[in-house]
Design a protein around this motif. Structure first.
Motif, PDB file in Angstrom:
ATOM      1  N   UNK A  41       7.364  -2.842  14.221  1.00 19.36           N
ATOM      2  CA  UNK A  41       8.557  -1.790  14.387  1.00 19.36           C
ATOM      3  C   UNK A  41       9.203  -1.377  13.109  1.00 19.36           C
ATOM      4  N   UNK A  42       9.495  -2.152  12.326  1.00 22.32           N
ATOM      5  CA  UNK A  42      10.060  -1.665  10.905  1.00 22.32           C
ATOM      6  C   UNK A  42       9.195  -0.529  10.218  1.00 22.32           C
ATOM      7  N   UNK A  43       8.002  -0.589  10.368  1.00 24.46           N
ATOM      8  CA  UNK A  43       7.098   0.127   9.654  1.00 24.46           C
ATOM      9  C   UNK A  43       7.509   1.842   9.879  1.00 24.46           C
ATOM     10  N   UNK A  44       7.978   1.766  11.259  1.00 22.78           N
ATOM     11  CA  UNK A  44       8.376   3.467  11.580  1.00 22.78           C
ATOM     12  C   UNK A  44       9.727   3.785  10.599  1.00 22.78           C
ATOM     13  N   UNK A  45      10.304   2.896  10.258  1.00 22.75           N
ATOM     14  CA  UNK A  45      11.286   3.373   9.183  1.00 22.75           C
ATOM     15  C   UNK A  45      10.974   3.401   7.963  1.00 22.75           C
ATOM     16  N   UNK A  46       9.794   3.021   7.600  1.00 19.52           N
ATOM     17  CA  UNK A  46       9.219   2.828   6.244  1.00 19.52           C
ATOM     18  C   UNK A  46       8.473   4.236   5.908  1.00 19.52           C
ATOM     19  N   UNK A  47       7.708   4.627   6.834  1.00 17.48           N
ATOM     20  CA  UNK A  47       6.734   5.863   6.660  1.00 17.48           C
ATOM     21  C   UNK A  47       6.535   6.573   8.064  1.00 17.48           C
ATOM     22  N   UNK A  48       6.403   7.819   7.699  1.00 19.16           N
ATOM     23  CA  UNK A  48       6.260   8.796   8.786  1.00 19.16           C
ATOM     24  C   UNK A  48       5.484   8.361  10.041  1.00 19.16           C
ATOM     25  N   UNK A  49       5.819   8.186  11.159  1.00 19.53           N
ATOM     26  CA  UNK A  49       4.746   7.831  12.198  1.00 19.53           C
ATOM     27  C   UNK A  49       3.632   8.443  12.441  1.00 19.53           C
ATOM     28  N   UNK A  50       3.475   9.777  11.802  1.00 18.96           N
ATOM     29  CA  UNK A  50       2.240  10.489  11.960  1.00 18.96           C
ATOM     30  C   UNK A  50       1.102   9.877  11.310  1.00 18.96           C
ATOM     31  N   UNK A  53      -0.826   4.660  13.995  1.00 18.22           N
ATOM     32  CA  UNK A  53      -1.704   4.510  15.245  1.00 18.22           C
ATOM     33  C   UNK A  53      -0.917   3.903  16.178  1.00 18.22           C
ATOM     34  N   UNK A  54      -1.058   4.272  17.657  1.00 18.57           N
ATOM     35  CA  UNK A  54      -0.149   3.668  18.530  1.00 18.57           C
ATOM     36  C   UNK A  54      -0.996   2.497  18.806  1.00 18.57           C
ATOM     37  N   UNK A  55      -0.339   1.479  18.580  1.00 16.20           N
ATOM     38  CA  UNK A  55      -1.101   0.097  18.641  1.00 16.20           C
ATOM     39  C   UNK A  55      -0.109  -1.163  19.086  1.00 16.20           C
ATOM     40  N   UNK A  56      -0.483  -1.745  20.196  1.00 15.23           N
ATOM     41  CA  UNK A  56       0.307  -2.994  20.814  1.00 15.23           C
ATOM     42  C   UNK A  56      -0.196  -4.329  20.305  1.00 15.23           C
ATOM     43  N   UNK A  57       0.493  -5.029  19.676  1.00 16.93           N
ATOM     44  CA  UNK A  57       0.171  -6.472  19.408  1.00 16.93           C
ATOM     45  C   UNK A  57      -0.479  -7.160  20.690  1.00 16.93           C
ATOM     46  N   UNK A  58      -1.777  -7.547  20.707  1.00 15.60           N
ATOM     47  CA  UNK A  58      -2.302  -8.260  21.910  1.00 15.60           C
ATOM     48  C   UNK A  58      -1.875  -9.823  21.673  1.00 15.60           C
ATOM     49  N   UNK A  59      -1.331 -10.468  22.396  1.00 11.52           N
ATOM     50  CA  UNK A  59      -1.177 -11.931  22.422  1.00 11.52           C
ATOM     51  C   UNK A  59      -1.835 -12.430  23.578  1.00 11.52           C
ATOM     52  N   UNK A  60      -2.298 -11.848  24.681  1.00 12.34           N
ATOM     53  CA  UNK A  60      -2.998 -12.546  25.725  1.00 12.34           C
ATOM     54  C   UNK A  60      -4.204 -13.277  25.210  1.00 12.34           C
ATOM     55  N   UNK A  61      -4.526 -14.514  25.917  1.00 11.33           N
ATOM     56  CA  UNK A  61      -5.737 -15.213  25.358  1.00 11.33           C
ATOM     57  C   UNK A  61      -5.674 -15.803  23.932  1.00 11.33           C
ATOM     58  N   UNK A  62      -4.422 -15.955  23.532  1.00 13.28           N
ATOM     59  CA  UNK A  62      -4.254 -16.494  21.988  1.00 13.28           C
ATOM     60  C   UNK A  62      -4.783 -17.856  22.058  1.00 13.28           C
ATOM     61  N   UNK A  63      -4.747 -18.599  23.399  1.00  6.38           N
ATOM     62  CA  UNK A  63      -4.795 -20.022  23.422  1.00  6.38           C
ATOM     63  C   UNK A  63      -6.545 -20.133  24.033  1.00  6.38           C
ATOM     64  N   UNK A 126      -0.819  -1.017  11.453  1.00  2.78           N
ATOM     65  CA  UNK A 126      -1.507  -0.034  12.453  1.00  2.78           C
ATOM     66  C   UNK A 126      -1.691   1.392  12.023  1.00  2.78           C
ATOM     67  N   UNK A 127      -2.216   1.570  10.667  1.00  4.12           N
ATOM     68  CA  UNK A 127      -2.389   2.905  10.269  1.00  4.12           C
ATOM     69  C   UNK A 127      -3.637   3.803  10.830  1.00  4.12           C
ATOM     70  N   UNK A 128      -3.288   4.871  11.052  1.00  2.00           N
ATOM     71  CA  UNK A 128      -4.524   5.840  11.462  1.00  2.00           C
ATOM     72  C   UNK A 128      -5.618   5.819  10.481  1.00  2.00           C
TER      73      UNK A 128
END
Length: 359
Positions: A41-50, A53-63, A126-128
């Protein structure tokens, strides 16, 4: 050596699951996942969102114990283990969150630097898709420098550390990274001397592996006080032993790669200094540029390779015994299984071959 293990041994992973290791790690897994989400989330303030990539951290099945299923715990196992250890020592919750954030930034920086040394293009941000692996790595390095500063600023604003402590931590991380990087840089163009095994472990593996893992202790050594600081300082060398163990295992897996570029490698050292005459002769042929044939580590170099593997076991066993004395819950008798469980895909067959008994 990186901070990115991959679980590929079904038997070892299954045994760790049976002993409740993944369940005990669950709180640390969730904490580390929060830290990664926050830094993303902080990355959006560090570099232009363009550029992102739109990426959601997947933590399902981590076990999940399925060794072929990508999961959060595979990528962040060591950071999760550090977080669980810090909690077992009794470190305050707000500091645990800060340490998880800092360790993610450390891991990301190390990964980007390894990319440049090893011509890889792995990204923890999550870079393009971009053109040029080196450019991607440099972009990551610049972003993680901003992210780690932001994480420290957040901790200062939250009363977790002072401004002076922030500067001490940032410098401490960079100083230790410089020590590790200096070793990596010394291998550019190949090494001229094959160090004896004991010297190589002391001068190479305890830096490339041990000091790498000890980066997790830079902030706690500064922020913790009194009895907690004494516990942290006792835990640090134990964790460094664990890092040394995994660097040794990496040498077994990366034998061909290291041999080709004349990098430090413990198996090369073991053969060169303590091998039988036919082993030394074969190594000299390979060192001179001959092609490494498939199965040579498990075949002609099997005996010295098993001696190297035993060194890794000893380092891991020592680590978990020392941590148990500090109250860490991880069963020391599972140290060998951890070594087996955390090995790159290319090393699975090799590890299995080297651990077969009866020869």
């Amino acid at each position: 050596m990186t901070l990115s293990p991959v679980f590929r041994s079904p038997e070892a992973v299954g045994l760790l699951e049976q002993r409740g290791v993944w369940e005990r790690l669950a709180p640390a897994i969730e904490s580390q996942a929060r830290a990664v989400r926050l830094l993303h989330s902080d990355l959006h303030r560090v570099i232009d969102p363009r550029y992102l990539a739109s990426e959601r951290l997947e933590t399902d099945s981590v076990l999940s114990s399925d060794p072929d299923q990508p999961s959060f715990i595979q990528e962040y196992f060591f950071l999760i283990l550090f977080r669980s250890l810090f909690e077992s020592l009794g470190i305050r919750a707000e500091r645990l969150e800060t340490y998880a954030e800092l360790n993610f930034c450390i891991k990301g920086t190390i990964t980007a630097a390894d990319n440049i040394f090893d011509d890889q293009d792995k990204s923890l941000l999550p870079f393009k898709p971009v053109i040029g692996a080196r450019f991607l790595s440099i972009l990551q390095l610049m972003c993680f420098e901003r992210l780690v500063r932001g994480a420290c600023d957040r901790a200062v604003a939250g009363g977790v550390m002072s401004g002076l402590e922030r500067e001490q931590i940032l410098r401490g991380i960079l100083d230790r990274m410089a020590e590790i990087g200096q070793l990596e840089g010394s291998e550019e163009g190949g090494v001229r001397e094959i160090l004896p095994p004991d010297r190589m472990v002391a001068e190479v593996h305890r830096v490339r592996g041990g000091a790498l893992f000890a980066l997790a202790f830079v902030a706690p050594r500064i922020l913790e006080i009194g009895e907690m600081r004494r516990k942290v300082r006792r835990a640090e060398p134990a964790v460094a032993h664990l890092g040394t163990a995994f660097q040794i295992v990496d040498d077994l897996t990366d034998f061909e790669f290291d041999l080709g570029r004349h990098s430090h490698n413990l198996l090369v050292s073991e053969i060169h200094h303590h091998g039988e005459s036919h082993e030394v002769e074969e190594l000299n042929r390979l060192w001179s540029g001959a092609q490494v044939e498939a199965g040579m580590v498990e075949g002609v170099f099997r005996t010295p390779a098993r001696r190297v593997l035993e060194r890794a076991y000893e380092e891991a066993r020592s680590s978990f015994r020392s941590l148990e004395e500090l109250g860490f819950w991880f069963p020391p008798e599972l140290a060998d299984e951890v070594v087996h469980a955390i090995v790159g895909l290319d090393g699975v067959a090799r590890m299995e071959a080297l651990t077969v008994s009866g020869d």
